[in-house]
Design a protein around this motif. Structure first.
Motif, mmCIF file in Angstrom:
data_model
loop_
_atom_site.group_PDB
_atom_site.id
_atom_site.type_symbol
_atom_site.label_atom_id
_atom_site.label_comp_id
_atom_site.label_asym_id
_atom_site.label_seq_id
_atom_site.Cartn_x
_atom_site.Cartn_y
_atom_site.Cartn_z
ATOM 1 N N VAL A 128 0.875 -1.185 0.000
ATOM 2 C CA VAL A 128 0.000 0.000 0.000
ATOM 3 C C VAL A 128 0.906 1.227 0.000
ATOM 4 N N PRO A 129 0.485 2.329 -0.593
ATOM 5 C CA PRO A 129 1.337 3.524 -0.639
ATOM 6 C C PRO A 129 1.503 4.148 0.744
ATOM 7 N N VAL A 130 2.651 4.741 0.953
ATOM 8 C CA VAL A 130 2.979 5.389 2.230
ATOM 9 C C VAL A 130 3.283 6.855 1.960
ATOM 10 N N THR A 131 2.636 7.733 2.701
ATOM 11 C CA THR A 131 2.863 9.177 2.579
ATOM 12 C C THR A 131 3.814 9.634 3.677
ATOM 13 N N VAL A 132 4.893 10.309 3.286
ATOM 14 C CA VAL A 132 5.897 10.786 4.232
ATOM 15 C C VAL A 132 6.032 12.295 4.074
ATOM 16 N N ASP A 133 5.722 13.022 5.137
ATOM 17 C CA ASP A 133 5.877 14.476 5.159
ATOM 18 C C ASP A 133 6.865 14.825 6.272
ATOM 19 N N VAL A 134 7.952 15.477 5.906
ATOM 20 C CA VAL A 134 8.969 15.906 6.880
ATOM 21 C C VAL A 134 9.287 17.364 6.610
ATOM 22 N N ALA A 135 9.119 18.188 7.648
ATOM 23 C CA ALA A 135 9.440 19.615 7.553
ATOM 24 C C ALA A 135 10.359 19.972 8.715
ATOM 25 N N VAL A 136 11.538 20.504 8.394
ATOM 26 C CA VAL A 136 12.542 20.816 9.413
ATOM 27 C C VAL A 136 13.037 22.231 9.192
ATOM 28 N N SER A 137 13.013 23.038 10.255
ATOM 29 C CA SER A 137 13.606 24.374 10.233
ATOM 30 C C SER A 137 13.888 24.790 11.666
ATOM 31 N N SER B 158 1.959 8.230 7.067
ATOM 32 C CA SER B 158 0.618 7.634 7.071
ATOM 33 C C SER B 158 0.490 6.657 5.926
ATOM 34 N N ASN B 159 -0.403 5.704 6.118
ATOM 35 C CA ASN B 159 -0.690 4.725 5.070
ATOM 36 C C ASN B 159 -2.132 4.250 5.213
ATOM 37 N N PRO B 160 -2.813 3.937 4.083
ATOM 38 C CA PRO B 160 -4.169 3.384 4.168
ATOM 39 C C PRO B 160 -4.155 2.039 4.886
ATOM 40 N N LEU B 161 -5.263 1.736 5.536
ATOM 41 C CA LEU B 161 -5.368 0.446 6.216
ATOM 42 C C LEU B 161 -5.521 -0.669 5.186
ATOM 43 N N PRO B 162 -4.906 -1.812 5.389
ATOM 44 C CA PRO B 162 -5.097 -2.940 4.466
ATOM 45 C C PRO B 162 -6.533 -3.423 4.489
ATOM 46 N N ARG B 163 -6.878 -4.227 3.499
ATOM 47 C CA ARG B 163 -8.236 -4.750 3.429
ATOM 48 C C ARG B 163 -8.547 -5.630 4.637
ATOM 49 N N GLY B 164 -9.729 -5.435 5.187
ATOM 50 C CA GLY B 164 -10.173 -6.264 6.308
ATOM 51 C C GLY B 164 -9.851 -5.694 7.666
ATOM 52 N N SER B 165 -9.154 -4.559 7.724
ATOM 53 C CA SER B 165 -8.828 -3.989 9.032
ATOM 54 C C SER B 165 -9.911 -3.025 9.445
ATOM 55 N N ALA B 166 -10.121 -2.896 10.728
ATOM 56 C CA ALA B 166 -11.163 -2.001 11.266
ATOM 57 C C ALA B 166 -10.532 -0.716 11.719
ATOM 58 N N PRO B 167 -11.157 0.412 11.437
ATOM 59 C CA PRO B 167 -10.602 1.699 11.856
ATOM 60 C C PRO B 167 -10.828 1.960 13.335
ATOM 61 N N VAL B 168 -10.091 1.270 14.168
ATOM 62 C CA VAL B 168 -10.212 1.424 15.626
ATOM 63 C C VAL B 168 -9.000 2.197 16.123
ATOM 64 N N GLU B 169 -9.225 3.141 17.013
ATOM 65 C CA GLU B 169 -8.131 3.946 17.572
ATOM 66 C C GLU B 169 -7.213 3.060 18.397
ATOM 67 N N VAL B 170 -5.927 3.188 18.172
ATOM 68 C CA VAL B 170 -4.946 2.358 18.879
ATOM 69 C C VAL B 170 -4.480 3.099 20.116
ATOM 70 N N PRO B 171 -4.741 2.599 21.328
ATOM 71 C CA PRO B 171 -4.274 3.290 22.537
ATOM 72 C C PRO B 171 -2.780 3.125 22.702
ATOM 73 N N PRO B 172 -2.127 4.081 23.323
ATOM 74 C CA PRO B 172 -0.680 3.951 23.546
ATOM 75 C C PRO B 172 -0.369 2.830 24.505
ATOM 76 N N ARG B 173 0.675 2.070 24.171
ATOM 77 C CA ARG B 173 1.111 0.993 25.061
ATOM 78 C C ARG B 173 1.806 1.567 26.280
ATOM 79 N N PRO B 174 1.644 0.915 27.451
ATOM 80 C CA PRO B 174 2.396 1.355 28.622
ATOM 81 C C PRO B 174 3.881 1.194 28.369
ATOM 82 N N ARG B 175 4.653 2.070 28.968
ATOM 83 C CA ARG B 175 6.101 2.036 28.777
ATOM 84 C C ARG B 175 6.673 0.768 29.384
ATOM 85 N N TYR B 176 7.460 0.055 28.582
ATOM 86 C CA TYR B 176 8.077 -1.207 28.979
ATOM 87 C C TYR B 176 7.022 -2.241 29.391
#
Length: 459
Positions: free
Chosen positions: A346-355, A365-383
Motif C-alpha cells: 500500500v502507498p505510504v505518505t511521508v511528510d517531513v518539515a525541518v527548520s 501515514s498509510n491506508p489500512l489494508p483490506r479487512g482492518s477495522a478503523p479502531v483507535e490504537v491506545p498507547p502501550r504502557p512504557r516497557y
C-alpha cells in the motif's frame, strides 16, 4: 556568623589582654618613681593599646602576635599574647613551625616565670592578692605584700605559668588533631565516592562489552550471509533486470546494515552512542543517521517496491543538536519499517518539515489494508510486557495477488515479528527531547505524527 564570632572573640581578648598587661607593669621598676607610675610607665601603658591590636591578626598571620608577645614576655613579664599566638600556631602552622614556636614560647615563659619568682614581691603582679589593709600601714608600706606571703606568691606564679602553657599547647594540639581527622575523613569520603563511581563504571563497561559482543556475534554473521547470497543472486540473475535490481538493493541494504551494526557496537562499547562527541571517530558515515539522509532512506525503501509519496523540506539541519538529529532520523525509519511490516503493498505518505524556527514536523501515514477495522490504537504502557505485535496498520496482513495465484505480499511475513517496541520507541524518543507523538488510526489511515519544538542555531 563565623566572622562575627571571630571579631567578638578578638575584642574580648583585646580588652582582657590590655588589662593584664597593664597589671604586669608592676613587674618593671623603671615604670615607677616613689611608688607611683612615672611618665615612662604611662607611655608604655599607652603603647599597649597599639600592641594588643595585633591580636586580630592571630588567624591570618599568627607569627606577628607571636613576636610581639615574645617581646612582652621577655621585657614586660606578660605572656598572654604569646600564649594566644602559640595556640594558633599549634593549630594552623606546619608541624615544624608549630614545634619551633612551642619550644621558643616555652623557653620565654619559663624565663619570665623565673624572673618574677626571683624579683621582689612588690614587683610581682600576683602580689596584689596579698596586700595588707592600707589603714594599718603607711602609703608606701601598703604596696608591699607581707613577708609570710612571698612563698605563696611564687607558687601561684609558677602554677599560673604552667597551667597557661599546658592549656595553650594541649588545647591547640587537640584542635589540630581534630582538624586533621576531619580532613582525613573528608579525603576518605571523597575516595570512597570515587571508588564507588569507578566500580559502577567498570560494571557498566562490562555490561556494554557483553552487549556489544552479543550484537556482533549474533547479527554480523547473518548479515554477512545475506550479503553474500544477494551478491550471488545479482550475478546469477543478469538476464532478469528486475531480479538483479532487487538483489542489488538487498545487497546495498545488507552492507549499510553492517555499517550501522559496526557503529552500534562501537557506540555501545564506548558509551557515547546517544551523544557522540565532536571529533570522536565513528565507523558509520554521518549520512546514515541524520535528517539529511532521510531522502536516501526513502529511496532505499522505495527500491523494495513500496510506493512512497514523499514531501521533505529540510533546513538549518546543521544547527540541530546531534542527538535530536539522530532521533528524528530513527523516528522516520521506524515509521517506514512499521508501514512495510503491517501494511505491505500500500502507498505510504511521508511528510517531513525541518527548520530552526518551526522545529521538526514528521508525519507518516498509510491506508489500512483490506479487512482492518478503523479502531483507535491506545498507547502501550512504557516497557509493558507482552508479545502482541505492533498495532502498525491495525490488522493482520492479507494475502492477495493476481487471479489464480496466492502469493504472499512483500513484507507480509514480517508482520508477525512485531513486539510493539517500535512505536513505544517513537514515543520515548519524542518524550526524551520534549516533543509530542500521536500514533493511531484516523479515518481509514494509520498515522504516525511527531513534532519537536523549535531549535535555535548556535551563536
Amino acid at each position: 556568623m563565623r566572622i562575627a564570632a571571630s571579631i567578638l572573640v578578638g575584642v574580648i581578648l583585646y580588652l582582657f589582654g590590655f588589662f593584664t598587661s597593664s597589671m604586669a607593669v608592676t613587674a618593671n621598676a623603671w615604670a615607677f618613681s616613689d611608688g607611683e607610675l612615672n611618665d615612662t610607665g604611662l607611655v608604655a601603658v599607652l603603647l599597649l593599646f597599639l600592641v594588643w591590636g595585633l591580636v586580630f591578626l592571630r588567624h591570618r598571620w599568627p607569627w606577628v602576635p607571636f613576636v610581639a608577645g615574645g617581646l612582652l614576655t621577655a621585657g614586660w613579664g606578660d605572656a598572654l599574647m604569646l600564649l594566644i599566638a602559640i595556640f594558633h600556631l599549634v593549630i594552623r602552622a606546619p608541624r615544624r613551625q608549630a614545634i619551633t614556636a612551642s619550644a621558643v614560647g616555652t623557653g620565654l615563659i619559663a624565663f619570665s616565670t623565673l624572673r618574677m619568682c626571683l624579683a621582689p614581691a612588690e614587683h610581682n603582679p600576683f602580689g596584689i592578692f596579698f596586700l595588707p589593709d592600707s589603714a594599718q600601714f603607711t602609703e608606701l608600706e601598703a604596696t608591699i605584700p607581707p613577708e609570710d606571703s612571698h612563698l605563696a606568691i611564687r607558687i601561684i606564679t609558677v602554677a599560673a605559668g604552667v597551667i597557661a602553657l599546658c592549656t595553650a599547647l594541649g588545647v591547640g594540639a587537640l584542635l589540630r588533631r581534630t582538624r586533621r581527622m576531619r580532613a582525613v575523613e573528608s579525603i576518605a569520603e571523597r575516595e570512597a565516592q570515587r571508588n564507588e563511581s569507578l566500580t559502577a563504571e567498570i560494571a557498566r563497561q562490562s555490561e556494554r562489552e557483553l552487549l556489544a559482543r552479543e550484537l556482533h556475534d549474533t547479527l554480523s554473521h547473518r548479515l554477512s550471509v545475506i550479503s553474500l547470497h544477494t551478491g550471488a543472486l545479482e550475478v546469477g540473475a543478469r538476464t532478469d533486470p528486475d531480479v538483479a535490481a532487487t538483489a542489488s538493493a538487498l545487497r546495498e541494504e545488507a552492507r549499510a546494515s553492517m555499517e550501522d551494526l559496526r557503529h552500534l557496537v562501537g557506540g555501545v562499547r564506548s558509551g557515547d552512542l546517544t551523544d557522540p562527541r565532536p571529533g570522536h571517530g565513528t565507523s558509520s558515515p554521518p549520512s546514515r543517521a541524520t535528517m539529511s539522509a532521510i531522502p536516501e532512506l526513502i529511496s532505499s525503501v522505495a527500491s523494495t517496491g513500496t510506493v512512497i509519496r514523499p514531501l521533505v523540506v529540510i533546513q538549518d539541519v546543521d544547527s540541530c543538536p546531534p542527538a535530536l538529529d539522530r532521533a528524528a532520523y530513527r523516528i522516520v525509519q521506524e515509521a517506514l519499517t512499521n508501514a512495510m511490516k503491517h501494511a505491505p503493498n500500500v502507498p505510504v505518505t511521508v511528510d517531513v518539515a525541518v527548520s530552526a524556527a518551526r522545529g521538526i514536523q514528521i508525519s507518516v501515514s498509510n491506508p489500512l489494508p483490506r479487512g482492518s477495522a478503523p479502531v483507535e490504537v491506545p498507547p502501550r504502557p512504557r516497557y509493558a510486557p507482552g508479545s502482541a505485535r505492533e498495532p502498525g496498520a491495525g490488522a493482520p496482513a492479507q494475502k492477495w495477488g493476481p487471479p489464480g495465484t496466492n502469493p504472499e505480499p512483500h513484507g507480509a511475513h514480517l508482520a508477525s515479528t512485531g513486539s510493539g517496541s517500535g512505536l513505544v520507541g517513537i514515543r520515548e524518543r519524542a518524550e526524551m527531547f520534549g516533543g509530542d507523538a500521536s500514533i493511531g488510526v484516523i479515518g481509514n489511515e494509520f498515522h504516525v505524527q511527531v513534532s519537536f519544538r523549535s531549535f535555535s542555531p548556535p551563536n
